[in-house]
Design a protein around this motif. Structure first.
Motif, PDB file in Angstrom:
ATOM      1  N   GLY A   1       5.655  -6.789  -3.875  1.00  0.00           N
ATOM      2  CA  GLY A   1       4.617  -7.561  -4.065  1.00  0.00           C
ATOM      3  C   GLY A   1       4.670  -9.045  -3.792  1.00  0.00           C
TER       4      GLY A   1
ATOM      5  N   ARG B   1      -0.876  -9.076  -4.222  1.00  0.00           N
ATOM      6  CA  ARG B   1      -0.765  -7.877  -3.303  1.00  0.00           C
ATOM      7  C   ARG B   1       0.682  -7.221  -3.720  1.00  0.00           C
TER       8      ARG B   1
ATOM      9  N   THR C   1       2.410  -2.896  -3.488  1.00  0.00           N
ATOM     10  CA  THR C   1       2.328  -1.558  -3.071  1.00  0.00           C
ATOM     11  C   THR C   1       2.828  -0.679  -4.227  1.00  0.00           C
TER      12      THR C   1
ATOM     13  N   ASP D   1       4.697   2.090  -4.947  1.00  0.00           N
ATOM     14  CA  ASP D   1       5.561   3.092  -4.739  1.00  0.00           C
ATOM     15  C   ASP D   1       6.307   4.026  -5.508  1.00  0.00           C
TER      16      ASP D   1
ATOM     17  N   THR E   1      -1.205   0.066  -0.543  1.00  0.00           N
ATOM     18  CA  THR E   1      -0.918  -1.058  -0.911  1.00  0.00           C
ATOM     19  C   THR E   1      -2.315  -1.554  -1.397  1.00  0.00           C
ATOM     20  N   THR E   2      -2.352  -2.632  -2.238  1.00  0.00           N
ATOM     21  CA  THR E   2      -3.775  -3.129  -2.825  1.00  0.00           C
ATOM     22  C   THR E   2      -3.608  -4.729  -2.734  1.00  0.00           C
ATOM     23  N   THR E   3      -4.629  -5.198  -2.483  1.00  0.00           N
ATOM     24  CA  THR E   3      -5.033  -6.669  -2.688  1.00  0.00           C
ATOM     25  C   THR E   3      -6.085  -6.920  -3.800  1.00  0.00           C
TER      26      THR E   3
END
Length: 691
Positions: A385, A409, A411, A413, A445-447
């Motif tokens: 991140g 941001r 991920t 996992d 992945t998010t933002t």
């Protein structure tokens, strides 16, 4: 205060307590001898409840709230761990007699006229009884180890997240120095509105929403039937006969084997694997699987004795730490420090994937009183991140049309799905802001925007044009080419800060286009109709991002057009070209190499011929105008010389045009014959520029 006032106040308090006790809401489902042992909560407003206990009777009675009876009957599952099996389930059916009142059957003998006191008590009891219905399970034998499961309406569990940027638990300073790492915590908020306390239950939270609907199995349903009328003995139509061919007699069914013991994987039993978390290993790993047999045929078996562990669990005792939460909201986190990871990693929920859904199993029994809520820690771990900027104009934030957001941001996992929920972002011991995480599958992945950054400004411009030419189709002497309609969207990002700014631009994708030569690290999200394009902006500087989108379109053109030459030359140079087609095109293009200059020369001299003819016409008019003017001899001679030169040049042009026309006609016939034989139906795929 006077004595009468005290007496009246005491009477009022007693009345209030009495009314409060009378209005107390009981549990939605209750069964004496079967304690609640497991609760699985989903994200669609239902939960699976599991009760277990030893029953030494031939009948089990459930008290089910009226509006819950349909769901209870539609999802009731009885697991017989040993002893005997269930024969039937009976329940009352509500019948409307038109009086508007429900009359209970007379089971107490002759009618007795109640006193006024009895009438009040009976009315109160009737109101309480009307809240629940009795569902009776009839069993064979006398000893049972029952596990009963059912689905009932329950508030959805809701996730809440914490994200600490550039910080890590066990690694300490090493992790804090790495800005590409973040510490993620996921909490689950559970509300108990079932009407009973959950004591020592095994709690699971499922990140999914299976199909569930309201059932009305407890209500009588009589479908309309066709009306049969007697019309006499007249046969209105000739019936069609049915014929069955002769066949050998079916063999007798085989003798059913004796049912296997509940603990063996024999025929007649279906086994259910239930994962139990290992409290001795970190991370909530699975230690063993307890198998329960579902009887598929009645069979009397000796009642197995429960182990010490099961007896303790049946008595309400359980090992391991207990979690008790109040209905109050959790205390706010201090602003001077970041949320820290748990010391005991075995206290985290075990994450499992079942049938495409994610389940979080809490590794220790949970206590949740009725009408209260609790928060349980589902996971806490390091994830990739970083904190960057995102330019994504939002109509709800007018300033976002020219300024980017600050975003977290990271991920996912983990092995499970992260459901939609709020997230709080921390960095360097300070609270940065809040955002909303959309459903995030494993590996995605998010933002997440959490603040607006006014130190960066963005200007946007757009321009369009057509570029390129590629062979698309050749058939019947007709030529089609492909071209790109190119849209350039330019983002000029100005940075007024003292630090370089890594920025993502959320570019809305144009329908039917493709990205051409995108910058490295571009994420083209087809599902959302947008692309995340990175750009690095220097401190106190400006950077321009050019997003190139292209859409193919076709057009039919003449063989002698310059675009046709560009397309054919590109095809002949492409190593993927069809050899036979390339050979035919090469022969035709040799002739075109002679035809095109001849046509160009003819067109040029024809234009000169037209100009000279116009000039000759004007010269003749001028000569006629000065024909009788004796003082204009010099001008007359000049005009006459110019007219003679024009006439001579016109004679040369006429001869050359005749020669060129003969050459052109000959070359056109040969060229047409060659191109009519060429057949190209599928174009070569355009070469995609690497990001």
């Amino acid at each position: 205060m006077r004595r009468n006032d005290v007496a009246r106040a005491g009477s009022g308090l007693l009345l209030a307590l009495t009314l409060l006790a009378g209005c107390a809401r009981g549990p939605d489902v209750d069964a004496s001898g079967l304690a609640l042992r497991r609760v699985v909560i989903y994200r669609n407003g239902v939960a699976y409840f599991e009760r277990r206990g030893l029953v030494d009777a031939d009948q089990v009675t459930f008290r089910v709230r009226k509006e819950k009876v349909g769901d209870f009957l539609a999802t009731l599952a009885v697991i017989e761990a040993g002893g005997s099996s269930v024969r039937s389930a009976s329940f009352p059916v509500e019948v409307d007699d038109g009086s508007g009142e429900d009359e209970a059957p007379d089971e107490l003998g002759p009618e007795v006229t109640p006193t006024p006191k009895d009438k009040g008590a009976a009315a109160g009891e009737k109101r309480r009884d009307d809240e629940h219905e009795k569902v009776k399970l009839t069993l064979d034998g006398r000893e049972h180890d029952l596990v009963v499961g059912y689905v009932a309406e329950t508030p959805v569990w809701r996730p809440s997240y914490r994200l600490v940027m550039g910080a890590g638990g066990a690694q300490g300073a090493a992790q804090r120095a790495d800005s590409k790492q973040a510490h993620l915590q996921a909490w689950g908020i559970v509300q108990n509105l079932s009407g009973e306390d959950w004591k020592g239950v095994k709690l699971s939270l499922v990140a999914g929403a299976p199909l569930a609907f309201q059932a009305t199995l407890d209500q009588a349903a009589i479908p309309p039937r066709p009306v049969v009328s007697d019309q006499g003995e007249v046969i209105a139509s000739v019936p069609t006969s049915e014929t069955t061919l002769a066949a050998e007699a079916a063999p007798p069914p085989p003798v059913a084997p004796a049912p296997a013991a509940p603990g063996d994987a024999g025929e007649g039993y279906a086994f259910i694997e239930e994962a139990e978390p290992d409290m001795d290993k970190g991370g909530g790993s699975l230690r063993s699987a307890r198998r329960s047999a579902v009887a598929t045929a009645p069979a009397a078996k000796p009642m197995p004795k429960l182990s010490d562990r099961e007896e303790a669990r049946a008595g309400g005792q359980h090992a391991g730490p207990q979690l008790k939460r109040s209905a109050a909201a959790p205390a706010p986190l201090p602003m001077a420090m970041n949320p820290s990871p748990p010391r005991n990693m075995s206290a985290l929920a075990a994450v499992a994937m079942e049938a495409g859904t994610t389940r979080y199993d809490i590794p220790f029994p949970v206590d949740i009183p009725d009408k209260s809520a609790t928060m349980v820690l589902l996971l806490a771990r390091q994830v990739p991140g970083e904190s960057i900027f995102l330019f994504a104009p939002d109509g709800g934030v007018p300033a976002s049309s020219s300024h980017p957001f600050r975003v977290a941001r990271f991920t996912n996992d983990t092995k499970g799905l992260l459901e939609r929920g709020p997230i709080a972002v921390f960095e360097n011991g300070a609270f940065l802001g809040q955002g909303m995480v959309e459903p995030l599958p494993p590996g995605a992945t998010t933002t997440v925007p959490f603040a607006l950054e006014r130190g960066l400004a963005v200007d946007t411009t757009r321009e369009e044009n057509a570029e390129g030419a590629r062979l698309a189709k050749i058939e019947g002497g007709a030529l089609e080419i492909e071209r790109d309609w190119v849209t350039h969207t330019k983002y000029a990002v100005r940075n007024g800060g003292d630090l370089a700014a890594r920025t993502l631009v959320k570019h809305p994708r144009l329908h039917g286009t493709r990205l051409h030569a995108p910058p490295k690290g571009t994420e083209d999200n087809v599902g959302t109709g947008s692309a995340l394009v990175p750009i690095d902006v220097p401190r106190r500087g400006t950077a321009v991002l050019d997003v190139d989108e292209r859409r193919l379109f076709r057009q039919q053109i003449d063989w002698l057009d310059q675009l046709a030459d560009d397309a054919v030359q590109g095809y002949l140079k492409d190593p993927r070209a069809d050899a036979a087609v390339a050979k035919q095109l090469g022969q035709a293009w040799d002739i075109r190499g002679k035809l095109r200059p001849a046509i160009d020369e003819r067109d040029r001299i024809l234009a000169e011929q037209q100009r000279l003819e116009q000039q000759s016409h004007e010269l003749r008019q001028n000569l006629r105008a000065i024909e009788k003017n004796k003082t204009a001899d010099e001008l007359r001679r000049d005009l006459t010389d110019r007219l003679a030169k024009a006439s001579a040049r016109l004679d040369e042009i006429t001869k050359r045009v005749i020669v060129l026309e003969m050459q052109i006609n000959e070359q056109q016939i040969r060229f047409r014959d060659l191109t009519n034989e060429i057949k190209l139906l599928a174009p070569l795929a355009p070469v995609r520029a690497a990001p």
